[in-house]
Design an enzyme around this catalytic site. Sequence first.
Site, mmCIF file in Angstrom:
data_model
loop_
_atom_site.group_PDB
_atom_site.id
_atom_site.type_symbol
_atom_site.label_atom_id
_atom_site.label_comp_id
_atom_site.label_asym_id
_atom_site.label_seq_id
_atom_site.Cartn_x
_atom_site.Cartn_y
_atom_site.Cartn_z
ATOM 1 N N SER A 199 31.989 1.081 26.998
ATOM 2 C CA SER A 199 31.755 -0.375 25.639
ATOM 3 C C SER A 199 33.532 0.287 25.046
ATOM 4 O O SER A 199 33.487 1.550 24.902
ATOM 5 C CB SER A 199 30.778 0.387 25.076
ATOM 6 O OG SER A 199 30.649 -0.182 23.854
ATOM 7 N N TYR A 216 25.144 5.053 20.733
ATOM 8 C CA TYR A 216 25.646 4.352 21.169
ATOM 9 C C TYR A 216 26.606 4.740 21.555
ATOM 10 O O TYR A 216 26.732 4.936 22.758
ATOM 11 C CB TYR A 216 25.147 2.884 21.039
ATOM 12 C CG TYR A 216 25.472 2.228 22.241
ATOM 13 C CD1 TYR A 216 24.867 1.817 23.134
ATOM 14 C CD2 TYR A 216 26.662 1.395 21.938
ATOM 15 C CE1 TYR A 216 25.776 1.322 24.106
ATOM 16 C CE2 TYR A 216 27.494 0.659 22.603
ATOM 17 C CZ TYR A 216 26.783 0.645 24.066
ATOM 18 O OH TYR A 216 26.889 -0.171 24.724
#
Length: 297
Positions: free
Chosen positions: A143, A157
């Site tokens: 990501s 995250y």
Amino acid sequence: MGKVIIVTGAANGIGRSACTELARAGHTVYVSMRETNGRNAHHVEEIRAEAIKDGLDLRAIELDVSSETSVNSAIDSMIDENGRLDVVVHNAGQVVYGPTEAFTAEQLAELYDTNVLSTQRVNRAALPQLRKQGQGLLIWITSSSARGGSVPFLGPYASSKAAVDALALSYAGELARWGIETTIVVPGALGPGHYVRSGRPLDTIRAEEYADGPTADVSEIALAGLAELSPRDPAPQDVARAIANVVDTPFGQRPLRVHFGADDDGAAVVDAVADRIRTELLRRIGLADILKPTIIG
């Protein structure tokens, strides 16, 4: 020749789309997921129907990335059926959003288990076969939050994806002489809807303190800003095509990293600098050869 591929976390979303895209390119693709005889049984039927209808070699397989026994069983089964394994796509992951303090330590452990430790379980099961073959490919879906500008409430995250990125880079150097390539696929900043639908902290009292205190407007401002930068989440099909393009690139020519989407949070810039420094360091210490995979045999 078509490759034998396993995609983790493939019940839906990017993983599911990647499986279809790869199968349409002529590969044998194992669509892995948990509870194939339970809550995901309908996905198994959908996969079977799609394979028959379109003449694709799509195969649903039970694989719980949190269980070493399940991972080993699935990988062994694939190798027994095909005599080889060519590509592993690390896609399994969980997204959470909220004040970092409000997440319990147990929640972070569960998140890291799914997002990080799962890749280690799968690698330990799959890599002996890939090293024996002298050729293979690991694709890691990370990501842009791992390297880009940090957004509040994404700490758990983002930190898990940063760990995945670090593992991928280490594996890249350690596996190059075995003929195994590494590509890190980095989707761009996600639209706010992705976070709104994500997991939340269990300590609701702490979360409410953030919601009522001086940080009361932080989430609203952050999500509104993300909506301006990324009005919609990246289409799974587009990311899937990026993955398929990597698989179909000739051996030795695959990129270490592929950024997908607009670089709204600057991750591509940071990665370019970090990857250049990594390259320079390996050359300075006499390991320039592990920057590219060795062709064996």
